[in-house]
Scaffold this active site. Structure first.
Site, PDB file in Angstrom:
ATOM      1  N   ARG A 153      -4.532  -2.184   9.073  1.00 19.81           N
ATOM      2  CA  ARG A 153      -5.694  -3.022   8.775  1.00 19.81           C
ATOM      3  C   ARG A 153      -5.338  -4.087   7.751  1.00 19.81           C
ATOM      4  O   ARG A 153      -4.314  -4.026   7.089  1.00 19.81           O
ATOM      5  CB  ARG A 153      -6.885  -2.167   8.322  1.00 19.81           C
ATOM      6  CG  ARG A 153      -6.594  -1.237   7.164  1.00 19.81           C
ATOM      7  CD  ARG A 153      -7.847  -0.405   6.810  1.00 19.81           C
ATOM      8  NE  ARG A 153      -7.558   0.565   5.767  1.00 19.81           N
ATOM      9  CZ  ARG A 153      -7.568   1.892   5.952  1.00 19.81           C
ATOM     10  NH1 ARG A 153      -7.843   2.406   7.123  1.00 19.81           N
ATOM     11  NH2 ARG A 153      -7.305   2.701   4.942  1.00 19.81           N
ATOM     12  N   ILE A 154      -6.250  -5.052   7.625  1.00 19.14           N
ATOM     13  CA  ILE A 154      -6.025  -6.219   6.763  1.00 19.14           C
ATOM     14  C   ILE A 154      -6.642  -6.002   5.376  1.00 19.14           C
ATOM     15  O   ILE A 154      -6.263  -6.657   4.413  1.00 19.14           O
ATOM     16  CB  ILE A 154      -6.646  -7.490   7.422  1.00 19.14           C
ATOM     17  CG1 ILE A 154      -6.047  -7.733   8.817  1.00 19.14           C
ATOM     18  CG2 ILE A 154      -6.463  -8.727   6.564  1.00 19.14           C
ATOM     19  CD1 ILE A 154      -4.594  -8.105   8.839  1.00 19.14           C
ATOM     20  N   SER A 155      -7.616  -5.080   5.282  1.00 18.08           N
ATOM     21  CA  SER A 155      -8.277  -4.752   4.010  1.00 18.08           C
ATOM     22  C   SER A 155      -8.711  -5.992   3.220  1.00 18.08           C
ATOM     23  O   SER A 155      -8.527  -6.054   2.000  1.00 18.08           O
ATOM     24  CB  SER A 155      -7.369  -3.855   3.157  1.00 18.08           C
ATOM     25  OG  SER A 155      -7.132  -2.630   3.807  1.00 18.08           O
TER      26      SER A 155
ATOM     27  N   ARG B 109       2.517  -4.945   6.011  1.00 19.49           N
ATOM     28  CA  ARG B 109       1.706  -3.920   5.340  1.00 19.49           C
ATOM     29  C   ARG B 109       2.489  -2.616   5.322  1.00 19.49           C
ATOM     30  O   ARG B 109       2.861  -2.087   6.376  1.00 19.49           O
ATOM     31  CB  ARG B 109       0.358  -3.689   6.003  1.00 19.49           C
ATOM     32  CG  ARG B 109      -0.434  -2.626   5.199  1.00 19.49           C
ATOM     33  CD  ARG B 109      -1.839  -2.385   5.675  1.00 19.49           C
ATOM     34  NE  ARG B 109      -2.506  -1.476   4.723  1.00 19.49           N
ATOM     35  CZ  ARG B 109      -3.743  -1.593   4.292  1.00 19.49           C
ATOM     36  NH1 ARG B 109      -4.500  -2.565   4.739  1.00 19.49           N
ATOM     37  NH2 ARG B 109      -4.260  -0.729   3.429  1.00 19.49           N
TER      38      ARG B 109
ATOM     39  N   SER C  65     -10.767  -7.007  -4.148  1.00 19.37           N
ATOM     40  CA  SER C  65     -12.171  -7.012  -4.601  1.00 19.37           C
ATOM     41  C   SER C  65     -12.731  -5.593  -4.537  1.00 19.37           C
ATOM     42  O   SER C  65     -13.540  -5.196  -5.377  1.00 19.37           O
ATOM     43  CB  SER C  65     -13.032  -7.879  -3.679  1.00 19.37           C
ATOM     44  OG  SER C  65     -12.503  -9.166  -3.540  1.00 19.37           O
ATOM     45  N   GLU C  66     -12.315  -4.855  -3.503  1.00 19.92           N
ATOM     46  CA  GLU C  66     -12.845  -3.500  -3.287  1.00 19.92           C
ATOM     47  C   GLU C  66     -12.183  -2.470  -4.210  1.00 19.92           C
ATOM     48  O   GLU C  66     -12.742  -1.394  -4.445  1.00 19.92           O
ATOM     49  CB  GLU C  66     -12.644  -3.084  -1.824  1.00 19.92           C
ATOM     50  CG  GLU C  66     -13.528  -3.830  -0.843  1.00 19.92           C
ATOM     51  CD  GLU C  66     -13.145  -5.291  -0.627  1.00 19.92           C
ATOM     52  OE1 GLU C  66     -11.944  -5.610  -0.754  1.00 19.92           O
ATOM     53  OE2 GLU C  66     -14.032  -6.124  -0.360  1.00 19.92           O
TER      54      GLU C  66
ATOM     55  N   ASP D 229       0.827  -1.204   0.000  1.00 16.31           N
ATOM     56  CA  ASP D 229       0.000   0.000   0.000  1.00 16.31           C
ATOM     57  C   ASP D 229       0.869   1.265   0.000  1.00 16.31           C
ATOM     58  O   ASP D 229       1.969   1.268   0.538  1.00 16.31           O
ATOM     59  CB  ASP D 229      -0.928  -0.016   1.228  1.00 16.31           C
ATOM     60  CG  ASP D 229      -2.050   1.000   1.113  1.00 16.31           C
ATOM     61  OD1 ASP D 229      -2.386   1.413  -0.021  1.00 16.31           O
ATOM     62  OD2 ASP D 229      -2.604   1.392   2.159  1.00 16.31           O
TER      63      ASP D 229
ATOM     64  N   ASN E 148       1.195   3.484  -2.951  1.00 21.43           N
ATOM     65  CA  ASN E 148       1.690   3.941  -4.263  1.00 21.43           C
ATOM     66  C   ASN E 148       1.212   5.359  -4.592  1.00 21.43           C
ATOM     67  O   ASN E 148       1.971   6.191  -5.072  1.00 21.43           O
ATOM     68  CB  ASN E 148       1.181   3.020  -5.384  1.00 21.43           C
ATOM     69  CG  ASN E 148       1.761   1.629  -5.305  1.00 21.43           C
ATOM     70  OD1 ASN E 148       2.688   1.378  -4.537  1.00 21.43           O
ATOM     71  ND2 ASN E 148       1.224   0.717  -6.101  1.00 21.43           N
TER      72      ASN E 148
ATOM     73  N   TRP F 215       2.887   8.000  -2.440  1.00 23.77           N
ATOM     74  CA  TRP F 215       4.296   8.138  -2.852  1.00 23.77           C
ATOM     75  C   TRP F 215       4.386   9.077  -4.057  1.00 23.77           C
ATOM     76  O   TRP F 215       5.222   9.965  -4.105  1.00 23.77           O
ATOM     77  CB  TRP F 215       4.855   6.760  -3.207  1.00 23.77           C
ATOM     78  CG  TRP F 215       6.295   6.747  -3.606  1.00 23.77           C
ATOM     79  CD1 TRP F 215       7.376   6.618  -2.782  1.00 23.77           C
ATOM     80  CD2 TRP F 215       6.813   6.859  -4.943  1.00 23.77           C
ATOM     81  NE1 TRP F 215       8.537   6.646  -3.524  1.00 23.77           N
ATOM     82  CE2 TRP F 215       8.216   6.791  -4.846  1.00 23.77           C
ATOM     83  CE3 TRP F 215       6.219   7.013  -6.201  1.00 23.77           C
ATOM     84  CZ2 TRP F 215       9.051   6.867  -5.968  1.00 23.77           C
ATOM     85  CZ3 TRP F 215       7.053   7.098  -7.322  1.00 23.77           C
ATOM     86  CH2 TRP F 215       8.450   7.022  -7.191  1.00 23.77           C
TER      87      TRP F 215
ATOM     88  N   HIS G 129       2.101   3.674  -9.153  1.00 23.71           N
ATOM     89  CA  HIS G 129       1.849   2.265  -9.445  1.00 23.71           C
ATOM     90  C   HIS G 129       3.005   1.659 -10.244  1.00 23.71           C
ATOM     91  O   HIS G 129       3.411   0.524 -10.007  1.00 23.71           O
ATOM     92  CB  HIS G 129       0.526   2.093 -10.190  1.00 23.71           C
ATOM     93  CG  HIS G 129      -0.670   2.451  -9.352  1.00 23.71           C
ATOM     94  ND1 HIS G 129      -0.823   2.008  -8.056  1.00 23.71           N
ATOM     95  CD2 HIS G 129      -1.767   3.208  -9.618  1.00 23.71           C
ATOM     96  CE1 HIS G 129      -1.970   2.486  -7.566  1.00 23.71           C
ATOM     97  NE2 HIS G 129      -2.551   3.221  -8.490  1.00 23.71           N
TER      98      HIS G 129
ATOM     99  N   LEU H 243      11.027 -20.089  -5.653  1.00 22.11           N
ATOM    100  CA  LEU H 243      10.020 -19.328  -4.906  1.00 22.11           C
ATOM    101  C   LEU H 243       8.630 -19.474  -5.543  1.00 22.11           C
ATOM    102  O   LEU H 243       8.494 -19.396  -6.762  1.00 22.11           O
ATOM    103  CB  LEU H 243      10.419 -17.847  -4.917  1.00 22.11           C
ATOM    104  CG  LEU H 243       9.472 -16.891  -4.194  1.00 22.11           C
ATOM    105  CD1 LEU H 243       9.734 -16.915  -2.694  1.00 22.11           C
ATOM    106  CD2 LEU H 243       9.620 -15.469  -4.736  1.00 22.11           C
TER     107      LEU H 243
HETATM  108  C1  IPE Z   1      -5.116  -2.718   0.016  1.00 21.57           C
HETATM  109  O1  IPE Z   1      -4.848  -1.379  -0.259  1.00 21.57           O
HETATM  110  C2  IPE Z   1      -5.206  -3.506  -1.246  1.00 21.57           C
HETATM  111  C3  IPE Z   1      -3.960  -3.668  -1.985  1.00 21.57           C
HETATM  112  C4  IPE Z   1      -2.775  -3.310  -1.576  1.00 21.57           C
HETATM  113  C5  IPE Z   1      -4.081  -4.322  -3.258  1.00 21.57           C
HETATM  114  P1  IPE Z   1      -6.043  -0.300  -0.311  1.00 21.57           P
HETATM  115  O2  IPE Z   1      -5.412   1.010  -0.514  1.00 21.57           O
HETATM  116  O3  IPE Z   1      -7.064  -0.723  -1.284  1.00 21.57           O
HETATM  117  O4  IPE Z   1      -6.640  -0.449   1.157  1.00 21.57           O
HETATM  118  P2  IPE Z   1      -7.625   0.506   1.968  1.00 21.57           P
HETATM  119  O5  IPE Z   1      -8.750   0.862   1.057  1.00 21.57           O
HETATM  120  O6  IPE Z   1      -6.840   1.701   2.377  1.00 21.57           O
HETATM  121  O7  IPE Z   1      -8.032  -0.318   3.142  1.00 21.57           O
HETATM  122  C1  IPE Z   2      -1.620   0.322  -3.365  1.00 17.68           C
HETATM  123  O1  IPE Z   2      -1.415   1.688  -3.416  1.00 17.68           O
HETATM  124  C2  IPE Z   2      -1.918  -0.268  -4.731  1.00 17.68           C
HETATM  125  C3  IPE Z   2      -3.309  -0.703  -4.888  1.00 17.68           C
HETATM  126  C4  IPE Z   2      -4.199  -0.757  -3.960  1.00 17.68           C
HETATM  127  C5  IPE Z   2      -3.706  -1.121  -6.225  1.00 17.68           C
HETATM  128  P1  IPE Z   2      -2.630   2.713  -3.356  1.00 17.68           P
HETATM  129  O2  IPE Z   2      -3.072   2.994  -4.747  1.00 17.68           O
HETATM  130  O3  IPE Z   2      -3.684   2.228  -2.451  1.00 17.68           O
HETATM  131  O4  IPE Z   2      -1.892   3.979  -2.766  1.00 17.68           O
HETATM  132  P2  IPE Z   2      -2.464   4.987  -1.657  1.00 17.68           P
HETATM  133  O5  IPE Z   2      -2.920   4.156  -0.489  1.00 17.68           O
HETATM  134  O6  IPE Z   2      -3.572   5.734  -2.299  1.00 17.68           O
HETATM  135  O7  IPE Z   2      -1.285   5.838  -1.312  1.00 17.68           O
HETATM  136 MG    MG Z   3      -4.092   2.484  -0.470  1.00 17.21          MG
END
Ligand code: IPE
Ligand code: IPE
Ligand code: MG
Length: 250
Positions: free
Chosen positions: A195-197, A189, A67-68, A21, A23, A26, A38, A132
């Site tokens: 959180r586990i999301s 994480r 999924s979300e 998480d 990207n 950053w 990304h 791996l």
């Molecule tokens: C969790 O990141 C899912 C992935 C890293 C693929 P999210 O950015 O979607 O999580 P939430 O919404 O902050 O919980």
């Molecule tokens: C994680 O980075 C990648 C995915 C969930 C696809 P985010 O896109 O959630 O980056 P933030 O949390 O908005 O910084």
């Molecule tokens: Mg995120």
């Protein structure tokens, strides 16, 4: 004290799961569009795959798209899918050469035919590799996984091929995406959230949890070593007393 550190074989987690998480943040911090974050995230993932291989990790599970995440703007979703296809086209040869076995978990019905085709091709190509095991969770949710297992069990019971009385934890685990793999020992994480999301809900029951503020594109070998050091210092008791844990670690 019983800890993985006292037992050389247990110091390195067999299975590491990662919620990659941060990207977007950053990229924002650098005045760049989310998509640049990304792209940098893919590079970081590539590095961590190699680093885990070198450190003797057997299974690495990366949460790439939940999924979300389908709820994100269509433009970002499309971009992420395109990035996945590009990464596979670019990296599968080298991963195969390194002996990596690539697997995908998640709801493939929601993915486009192009993405599905690249995934199956990569899986087929690396199926017999013994290095791996790299699990990429794409369109994955822990609740989706458990629901699919429940639906399958219900269908078998309705068809008369399964006695409801025989449903136990092992049977359920055997119908989840990671049925043939050990549970994650360590969950990392990045990105500062605790959180586990909806990642591997069933399988993470006894994982050691490591949270860091480092944003995923900045997570490098050095940060991985911090997480592995954290793991090596944990005492894993699985519900037992410290004395019992010491005994079973012998
Ligand atoms: C969790 O990141 C899912 C992935 C890293 C693929 P999210 O950015 O979607 O999580 P939430 O919404 O902050 O919980
Ligand atoms: C994680 O980075 C990648 C995915 C969930 C696809 P985010 O896109 O959630 O980056 P933030 O949390 O908005 O910084
Ligand atoms: Mg995120």
């Amino acid at each position: 004290m019983s800890s993985p550190a006292n037992n050389p074989d247990e110091r390195v987690p067999q299975h590491v799961a990662v919620i990659m998480d941060g990207n977007g943040r950053w990229a924002r911090g650098r005045g760049m569009p989310r998509q640049a974050g990304h792209r940098a995230g893919v590079k970081a993932a590539r590095q961590i795959v190699e680093a885990c291989g070198r450190r003797g990790v057997r299974v690495l599970s990366l949460f790439a798209f939940s999924s979300e995440n389908w709820k994100r703007p269509q433009q970002e979703v499309g971009m992420l899918m395109k990035l996945m296809v590009e990464a596979l086209d670019r990296e599968v040869d080298e991963l195969d050469r390194q002996g990596v076995q690539l697997r995908f978990i998640g709801d493939r019905a929601l993915l486009t035919p192009v993405v599905r085709e690249r995934m199956s091709r990569a899986e087929g190509r690396t199926r017999d590799n013994h290095g791996l095991i790299l699990v990429v969770a794409l369109s994955y949710g822990g609740r989706w996984d458990i629901t699919a297992a429940a639906r399958q069990i219900a269908a078998e019971a309705a068809a008369g091929s399964l006695d409801p009385e025989s449903v136990n934890e092992a049977l359920i685990a055997g119908r989840l995406c990671l049925a043939d793999l050990p549970d994650p020992d360590l969950l990392i994480r990045t990105g500062g959230e605790f959180r586990i999301s909806n990642f591997l809900l069933w399988n993470l029951a006894y994982a050691e949890l490591y949270f860091t503020d480092v944003l995923w594109p900045a997570f490098d070998d050095n940060e991985l070593d911090k997480a592995l050091d954290f793991y090596a210092r944990r005492e894993r008791r699985f519900g037992r007393t410290p004395e019992q844990a010491l005994e079973s670690a012998r």
